[in-house]
Design an enzyme around this catalytic site. Structure first.
Site, short mmCIF file in Angstrom:
data_model
loop_
_atom_site.label_atom_id
_atom_site.label_comp_id
_atom_site.label_asym_id
_atom_site.label_seq_id
_atom_site.Cartn_x
_atom_site.Cartn_y
_atom_site.Cartn_z
N ALA A 181 0.82 -1.21 0.00
CA ALA A 181 0.00 0.00 0.00
C ALA A 181 0.86 1.26 0.00
O ALA A 181 0.47 2.28 -0.57
CB ALA A 181 -0.94 -0.01 1.21
N THR A 182 2.01 1.21 0.63
CA THR A 182 2.88 2.39 0.66
C THR A 182 3.26 2.78 -0.76
O THR A 182 3.15 3.96 -1.15
CB THR A 182 4.14 2.11 1.49
OG1 THR A 182 3.74 1.80 2.83
CG2 THR A 182 5.08 3.31 1.51
N CYS A 222 3.46 4.88 16.27
CA CYS A 222 4.07 3.55 16.33
C CYS A 222 5.54 3.60 15.99
O CYS A 222 6.32 2.78 16.41
CB CYS A 222 3.34 2.60 15.39
SG CYS A 222 3.13 3.26 13.74
N SER A 274 -3.47 -3.50 0.27
CA SER A 274 -2.26 -4.09 0.83
C SER A 274 -2.52 -5.55 1.14
O SER A 274 -3.49 -5.88 1.84
CB SER A 274 -1.88 -3.35 2.12
OG SER A 274 -0.83 -4.05 2.77
N GLN A 283 -7.39 -0.94 4.87
CA GLN A 283 -8.04 -1.46 6.07
C GLN A 283 -9.46 -1.94 5.80
O GLN A 283 -10.06 -2.62 6.63
CB GLN A 283 -8.08 -0.39 7.17
CG GLN A 283 -6.72 -0.02 7.73
CD GLN A 283 -6.12 -1.12 8.60
OE1 GLN A 283 -6.83 -2.01 9.09
NE2 GLN A 283 -4.82 -1.08 8.80
N HIS A 295 -0.97 -7.67 3.18
CA HIS A 295 -0.85 -8.16 4.56
C HIS A 295 -1.88 -7.58 5.52
O HIS A 295 -1.91 -7.92 6.70
CB HIS A 295 0.57 -7.96 5.09
CG HIS A 295 0.93 -6.56 5.46
ND1 HIS A 295 0.95 -6.15 6.78
CD2 HIS A 295 1.31 -5.50 4.73
CE1 HIS A 295 1.35 -4.87 6.82
NE2 HIS A 295 1.57 -4.45 5.59
N THR A 320 10.30 -7.12 -12.27
CA THR A 320 9.75 -8.48 -12.40
C THR A 320 8.65 -8.69 -11.37
O THR A 320 8.83 -8.35 -10.20
CB THR A 320 10.87 -9.52 -12.21
OG1 THR A 320 11.86 -9.27 -13.21
CG2 THR A 320 10.34 -10.94 -12.34
N ASN A 367 -6.81 3.35 9.97
CA ASN A 367 -6.09 2.22 10.58
C ASN A 367 -5.98 2.33 12.09
O ASN A 367 -5.63 1.36 12.75
CB ASN A 367 -4.70 2.08 9.96
CG ASN A 367 -3.96 3.39 9.94
OD1 ASN A 367 -4.37 4.34 9.27
ND2 ASN A 367 -2.89 3.47 10.70
#
Ligand SMILES: *Cc1c(COP(=O)(O)O)cnc(C)c1O
Length: 388
Positions: free
Chosen positions: A72-73, A327, A200, A180, A202, A241, A152
């Site tokens: 996502a970044t 964080c 994203s 999210q 993960h 790739t 988030n």
């Protein structure tokens, strides 16, 4: 006993079905999807195409509108910089909210230093955008509005359909960070005015290091500038790739999200409500951060008045949750999201963010409730009062 994982806004485990789908693509089906001269390449290309179809199906998009990224970044960076780099305006103007993710706010700050105009709008005290203010902020130079679908930290759901209508009416491109929201908020891009959308892996029970940017064809055919150049992959918009196992995992995670969304929404909101009801009953002065009505079903974000934030977090031995400090900061600065809600710094530090996920059970919630009761009662008892 290991702590109970209640931090699904930070990351989610890879679902077993997703892991199994990825497995062959490391050692057996390892071809480069750009090697179109032999079957190794064709097999990899076919797997990528299947994943593209699965991502598109979750969003109601067409497969050609899905562009794979490293997460996502990168997708957020590409959306912002890609729009600015093809803008004909000398000082393009971009609008966002103070509560956005850092992967959006930081590149925007870079664009501002490079000469763009950036408006970072404050939010209401419940974390929601003020649509009148947003409309007033649009100028003739505005090229992009970016507002996340779900926050988030506080789980607040922004009115992305209304923002999309506003943006379209004023001829402005609309981007939303959907990282999210992906497993919990139904979406049909065909019937919205969202032009760019970030995913994203993960955050949706897929692997880390993979994500996607949806790019609306009819509106942005060639209207996005590549930020990573090289071998021309992804229609020249994102060279390099392809991460085939990661992309296969993201596709499978999207298919799984599609089939489990209704069940996840119902079950997680029930568990989350149990947690909220118990905490509110025990601590009537508890502050719930962010709109309760417009909120992800798996999120609870609460602050405890008259409790030391550091001791609160240190006491959460049985559960893995996040606190109210930034964080990425050891300095204990309160998070920019809580600050944007005008929550005073010491209260912001005494905050717990719960993010529930598929594996959580009623027993987990009971243990979380017991942990919070024990710790907050102890920190508030006169014997612990040296610091209070
Ligand atoms: C986690 C997250 C990101 C960053 O995603 P990565 O894939 O880790 O780069 C961006 N936006 C939101 C809202 C997030 O929750």
């Amino acid at each position: 006993m290991p702590p109970i994982y209640l931090d699904h806004h930070a990351t989610t485990p890879v679902a077993p079905r997703v892991f199994e789908a990825m497995r062959p693509y490391f050692t057996e089906i390892f071809g480069n999807p750009a090697s179109l001269g032999h079957s190794f390449g064709w097999q990899a290309q076919e797997a990528v195409q299947t994943a593209r179809n699965q991502v598109a199906a979750l969003l109601g998009a067409s497969p050609a509108e899905i562009l794979f990224t490293s997460g996502a970044t990168e997708a957020n960076n590409l959306a912002l910089k890609g729009i600015v780099s093809v803008s004909r305006s000398r000082r393009p103007h971009l609008i966002t909210l103070a509560t956005e993710h850092k992967s959006l706010l930081d590149p925007l700050e870079g664009l501002r230093r490079a000469g763009a105009q950036v408006t970072v709008l404050p939010v209401e005290s419940d974390g929601l955008v003020n649509l009148d203010r947003l409309a007033e902020a649009i100028t003739d130079s505005t090229v992009l509005i970016s507002v996340m679908a779900a926050n988030n930290e506080i789980g607040v759901l922004q009115p992305i359909e209304a923002i999309g209508r506003l943006a379209r009416a004023r001829g402005v491109v609309f981007h939303t960070d959907f990282a999210q929201a992906a497993t919990l908020v139904p979406l049909d891009l065909g019937s919205t005015n969202i032009d760019l959308l970030t995913l994203s892996g993960h955050k949706m029970y897929g692997p880390k290091g993979v994500g996607a940017l949806y790019v609306r064809h009819t509106r942005l055919g060639e209207g996005l500038g590549a930020q990573i150049e090289g071998g021309g992959q992804e229609r020249g918009l994102r060279a390099g790739t392809l991460n085939v196992p990661g992309i296969v995992g993201l596709g499978e995670a999207c298919a799984l999200a599609r089939s489990l969304m209704t069940e996840d929404r119902i079950r997680l909101s029930q568990l989350r409500n149990q947690l909220k009801d118990a905490l509110v009953a025990e601590f009537p002065d508890l502050r719930i951060n962010g709109s309760w009505e417009h909120r992800l079903p798996n999120n609870l974000n609460v602050s405890f008045p008259h409790v030391d934030g550091e001791l609160l977090m240190a006491g959460m031995k049985d559960i893995a949750v996040s606190g109210g400090s930034a964080c990425n900061s050891a300095s204990g600065h309160p998070s920019h999201v809580l600050t944007a809600l005008q929550i005073e710094a010491s209260l912001a530090r005494a905050t717990l963010r719960f993010g529930l996920g598929r594996s959580n059970t009623e027993a987990d919630i009971a243990r979380a409730i017991a942990q919070v009761f024990r710790t907050v009662r102890r920190l508030r008892s006169p014997a612990a009062g040296a610091g209070n």
